[in-house]
Design an enzyme around this catalytic site. Structure first.
Site, short mmCIF file in Angstrom:
data_model
loop_
_atom_site.label_atom_id
_atom_site.label_comp_id
_atom_site.label_asym_id
_atom_site.label_seq_id
_atom_site.Cartn_x
_atom_site.Cartn_y
_atom_site.Cartn_z
N GLU A 1 0.63 -1.18 0.15
CA GLU A 1 0.06 -0.05 0.06
C GLU A 1 0.98 1.20 0.18
O GLU A 1 0.41 2.25 -0.35
CB GLU A 1 -0.86 0.00 1.21
CG GLU A 1 -2.01 -0.94 0.96
CD GLU A 1 -3.11 -0.52 0.15
OE1 GLU A 1 -3.35 0.49 -0.28
OE2 GLU A 1 -3.69 -1.45 -0.64
N SER B 1 -53.07 -26.86 32.29
CA SER B 1 -52.78 -27.64 33.47
C SER B 1 -51.24 -27.51 33.92
O SER B 1 -50.86 -28.16 35.20
CB SER B 1 -52.74 -29.00 33.02
OG SER B 1 -54.12 -29.38 32.85
#
Lengths: 220, 819
Positions: free
Chosen positions: B234, B508
């Site tokens: 770079e 239940s």
């Protein structure tokens, strides 16, 4: 006696360096073997937790026998606590029909090397005043073995140190629920409960707890 | 409460004194070439009026006037420029060392503990290691690698900073026997290891709304090839330049002139960093100008190392939905699922390759492009001596090695993440969560979670109804820790979380609260109940006439049978006798956030709860009468690893231990002989569990809630439009529940009998004492003093025992009674 040596060997190794190692070493390299030897003598009749199994169901289902695999593995180590006498005996059913086999003596709770190591580490942390760390270590130990009544007791003592007496009492009751006939441990727990109640100004409750501690000691 | 603790700057930034070095000459030369653009880097305005040669007369005056004018114009201009430069300088400084990055909170699953006896199979351990990004490599020597050797796994476990301190890396050998660990040894010396802890998998992060996410790295922890190759590719002149590469700029300028617009920028790493810091993607000369000045300032103030480190944490490297991947630390996790320091040559080269265009070189999409550029990077590294030809060649020949999908698993556990977020919101502000880099250690167990998700989705597929939905919650039985949560039939779907947000009638499933109330008030499991029609006047004046599921009336039944068979009439009769208010109190006591309205219909579950709430009220049953608030978080640490908050274990005794034990024994019977029988199609015969079915009117909701020794699980199955499912708790929810328990539980239920409880053989018809003379008999536990003393008619009547008062016997073991 042998166990004490194991503990000493361990604590020497760990002393002063509570959290540095990646892992925690067992009491000594030969501790596991020793524990195995100690336990194997009685392994033939010892299922998981003899008193706690639900009654076998009646006919339609095959009656589960005592060969339930022990999920936590076979390695266990007798309790290493110095201060407590061997657990009181739970006794046999007096009216048991003669066809029943002789009742084996209750085995001490098989603590795991991993939790013993963590309990030691917590001890170290607590003695250095690192109560939060000690509590965290004990919680870690409880994740490994939630049925170890001594771990709950130890966590309770840390809570007392942290000034959290109410929480301590609840933890001690939890320890009692798991004591499984170990009256020595229960008696000790009630003494701690007395201490916790005392610290909250509950004189009467503390007195009652002490009385329970004495009864258990006598009865055990 | 302000729990904020600003993390100090992570990348070190000793503000360097402007240590200017050589290379002035090159800069001067270049500036001549570049004419305009980059001119005034320094704050010192140096005016140099345009060439004015003395002359005479008007011309001379004109020139003088012009000169004055230009001074008048130039001085303020230069002053303005100076001020502007100062402004930029201050900007760049505050950016570089003041604010740092906003670090999202990282969320971790529980760390896997390893110890002899631990019920972790070899397959589970390797699953966990792969989840953690450990690579399977011969020898398992490198940190973060492992190898399977027969029935053992050798590994090099990673270093990790836990809430209780830093844990160094370790060379371990884990041996297995069957489905559990038999031994762990230290590979350095062969000594036994009692306990080892792996690093915890990261399951997500809370990143800010602008979507930037990163994992900070320090230059010293980065594989050396990465910065070297990065500079090589770079910005070859990085070590020398002062922030700008003038020859590059010149080249770019020419290109731009020819193109008539800004097309190319010869950017140094410094410039790229500045660009990443502040600027948009807009291409203009003004921006270039700012960028250039800031780059020079940055170079003036900070060392090359600081700049490089900042660059490596800042550079944009990809996109994951709306989350932007910044920095190599996160990118390494994103592309390879492992920490940066464990990357190999090829992987490092790929990262460097991507820098040029994270979108254009997207490795998961454009494999070929990315490979070409990676190989170019490798070749350059070879040419410049960063890599030996052999290493470069072998890296060039390897695949891209990216993981299939982004390693981010936020998306994997949306329901659990909601629980975590909700719990954190009580203690933290949103900004703290998304910017302070908090590290959050949660309770989720990915192994349990994936097993639960599988059980739910395959269970629903078996039921073959695409409209069906489901939710499940799994916890431990000692610390109130939520281990898994599924809120949709597709567990990864981040929509409506039914485990927390769908509140439905429980049917239940509520009954254990009724029976616990009864057992605490002196009833026994053998108490006779009336299973006969009953009427209850509702507050609106209507008369409520409950019926049994099969519409039958059973006359007199024993209490445990009513529970076992889930009989409605006997439950309502019992509840009305106890007082609905008492039952409502019990429900609150067990952990429901409020006391539910005490209408008769409450006894049959006319109360809305989420699966998580059901888990909370069942928790005390699974834990011997002790309530613990369900919890998704263990610890919160600051970015620096300082403990910030713990969520300590809390217990409170909320139910009588003896009554809880009796109830659990009743719920064991539900599974052995009652509505839960179906569980034995899945679980092995000797794996005891306790639980209760729930089915609501019109078969709208199917529930199952229950526990083994080490797991509590709640499953709901129903439809979002609340239409009938045609399923009961037993046919709809129980199969899923059984699959979950089978896959995640290592311990059958074996509750410890309280000291004052003992078993007695009773006649199942009358509830009186039984012996061999009775056909229908069962062992039931009783609290001392509540045992039946009378013999049933069927009993042979053990000589003279009949009238003997119930002497306080000492407790006996269940296995004694086998004989």
């Amino acid at each position: 006696m042998v166990i004490n040596i194991v503990v000493k060997a361990f604590s020497r190794k760990k002393s002063g360096r509570s959290q540095e190692g990646f892992f925690i070493r067992p009491a000594a390299p030969w501790a596991a073997i020793l524990a195995l030897l100690l336990v194997s003598g009685c392994a033939s009749w010892e299922p998981t937790y003899p008193d706690s199994r639900p009654a076998p169901p009646p006919n339609p289902w095959p009656v589960p026998t005592e060969t339930t695999p022990q999920p936590d593995g076979s390695e266990s180590q007798p309790d290493s606590s110095e201060s407590t006498p061997p657990p009181g005996e739970t006794g046999s059913e007096p009216s048991a029909p003669e066809s029943r086999p002789p009742v084996p003596p209750p085995a001490p709770y098989g603590r795991k090397p991993a939790t013993i190591a963590l309990a030691q580490q917590a001890n170290q942390q607590a003695s250095e005043g690192e109560l939060d760390s000690a509590a965290a270590t004990l919680e870690r130990a409880l994740r490994i073995d939630r049925r170890d009544a001594r771990l709950w007791q130890q966590l309770a003592t840390v809570r007392i140190g942290q000034g959290r007496a109410k929480q301590a009492e609840a933890l001690l009751k939890k320890s009692n629920a798991l004591a499984n006939g170990d009256t020595g441990l229960q008696s000790q727990n009630w003494r701690y409960i007395a201490q916790a109640r005392e610290s909250l100004g509950d004189r009467q409750g503390a007195g009652a707890a002490l009385e329970k501690a004495r009864d258990l000691r006598a009865g055990g | 409460m302000a729990t904020k603790k600003t993390p100090g700057p992570k990348a070190k930034t000793r503000a360097k004194s402007p240590a200017k070095t050589s290379g002035k000459a090159t800069a001067k030369k270049a500036s001549a070439a570049t004419k305009k653009s980059v001119k005034k880097p320094t704050a010192k305005p140096r005016k140099k009026p345009a060439g004015a040669k003395p002359s005479r007369g008007i011309f001379w005056r004109l020139v003088r006037g012009f000169f004055k004018l230009s001074l008048i114009v130039a001085i303020p201009l230069l002053l303005a420029l100076a001020a502007y430069t100062l402004y930029l300088d201050q900007q760049i400084q505050s950016r570089f060392e003041g604010r740092r990055w906003q670090l999202p909170a990282r969320v971790y699953a529980r760390p896997l503990e390893l110890y002899a006896g631990q019920a972790v199979s070899q397959a589970k351990l390797t699953t966990e290691l792969r989840r953690l990004g450990y690579s399977e490599r011969l020898g398992g020597e490198a940190e973060g690698s492992f190898q399977q050797r027969g029935s053992s796994v050798v590994m090099h476990a990673r270093e990790f900073e836990f809430w209780d301190g830093k844990q160094p890396d370790a060379l371990l050998k884990v041996q297995f026997a069957g489905n559990s660990i038999s031994r762990i040894t230290d590979r350095n010396n062969g000594s036994d290891v009692a306990l080892a802890r792996l690093d915890p998998p990261q399951i997500g992060s809370f990143y800010p709304s602008h979507g930037e996410d990163r994992i900070l790295v320090q230059l010293k922890d980065v594989p050396p090839l990465l910065p070297a190759a990065l500079i090589e590719i770079e910005d070859g002149d990085f070590e020398q330049h002062h922030g700008l590469d003038f020859s590059g700029i010149a080249r770019a300028f020419v290109v731009n002139l020819r193109a008539g617009r800004v097309k190319q920028g010869g950017s140094t790493l410094t410039q790229q960093l500045v660009k990443n810091y502040f600027l948009t993607n807009e291409r203009s000369y003004v921006r270039k100008f700012n960028e250039a000045i800031m780059s020079l300032l940055l170079e003036l103030r900070y060392s090359k190392e600081d700049i490089l480190e900042a660059y490596m944490n800042e550079v944009y490297l990809g996109q994951d939905g709306k989350r932007a991947i910044h920095g190599f630390g996160l990118a390494s996790q994103f592309y390879f699922g492992k920490p940066l320091r464990e990357l190999n040559d090829a992987q490092i080269a790929l990262m460097v390759a991507i820098v040029k265009g994270p979108s254009y070189y997207r490795p998961r999409k454009y494999t070929e492009r990315a490979t070409d550029r990676r190989n170019l990077v490798l070749t350059r590294a070879e040419q410049t001596g960063l890599l030996s030809p052999r290493r470069a060649e072998s890296a060039r020949n390897s695949g891209l090695q990216v993981t299939v999908k982004g390693s981010r698993s936020d998306a994997k556990y949306p329901a659990f993440m909601q629980l975590v977020r909700q719990q954190l919101r009580r203690d933290y502000r949103e900004e703290d969560l998304t910017s302070e880099g908090l590290r959050i250690f949660t309770t989720i167990d990915p192994l349990v979670q994936s097993a639960t998700a599988n059980a739910v989705s395959s269970g629903l597929n078996r039921l073959n109804d695409t409209e069906l939905q489901a939710a499940a919650v799994v916890t431990d039985t000692q610390g109130g820790e939520v281990l898994a949560m599924v809120g949709d039939r597709q567990a990864g779907y981040a929509g409506f979380n039914r485990a927390m947000d769908a509140r439905r009638p429980v049917g239940s499933v509520i009954k254990p609260a009724v029976y616990l109330t009864a057992l605490e008030s002196g009833f026994t499991l053998a108490s006779p109940l009336r299973d006969t029609p009953v009427e209850y006047k509702l507050p609106d004046g209507d008369i409520w006439r409950p019926e049994n599921y099969d519409r039958k009336v059973n006359g007199e039944v024993l209490l445990y049978q009513a529970l076992m068979r889930s009989l409605n009439l006997s439950t309502v009769n019992l509840g009305l006798e106890l007082g609905v208010d008492q039952v409502a109190n019990t429900i609150k006591r067990l952990g429901y956030p409020e006391k539910p309205p005490a209408y008769g219909s409450l006894l049959l579950g006319a109360v809305d709860m989420s699966p998580l709430e059901v888990a909370q009220i069942y928790y005390p049953l699974a834990a011997g009468g002790f309530r613990t608030p369900l919890n998704g978080i263990r610890e919160v640490l600051t970015a620096e690893g300082q403990p910030l908050k713990r969520y300590p274990l809390q217990v409170e005794q909320v139910a009588d231990p003896a009554a809880t034990y009796l109830l659990t024994r009743g719920l064991l019977k539900v599974m052995r002989e009652g509505t839960g029988k179906r569980v034995w199609r899945t679980l092995p015969d000797d794996f005891d569990v306790a639980g209760k079915t729930g089915t609501t009117d019109g078969l709208r909701d199917a529930w199952f809630a229950g526990y083994s020794g080490d797991r509590l699980a709640v499953v709901w199955v129903g439809r979002d439009d609340n239409k009938s499912t045609g399923l009961t708790g037993s046919s709809g929810a129980l199969p899923l529940w059984a699959d979950i328990i089978k896959a995640t539980s290592a311990e059958p239920l074996s509750p410890i009998a309280p000291d004052d409880v003992e078993d007695e053989l009773v006649d199942t018809v009358t509830g009186l004492r039984a012996d061999d003379g009775c056909e229908q008999k069962t062992f039931l536990p009783f609290v001392a003093g509540t045992k039946p003393t009378r013999w049933a008619d069927c009993a042979l009547g053990d000589d003279n025992n009949e009238s003997q008062p119930n002497s306080p016997k000492r407790k006996s073991s269940w296995w004694q009674k086998l004989f």
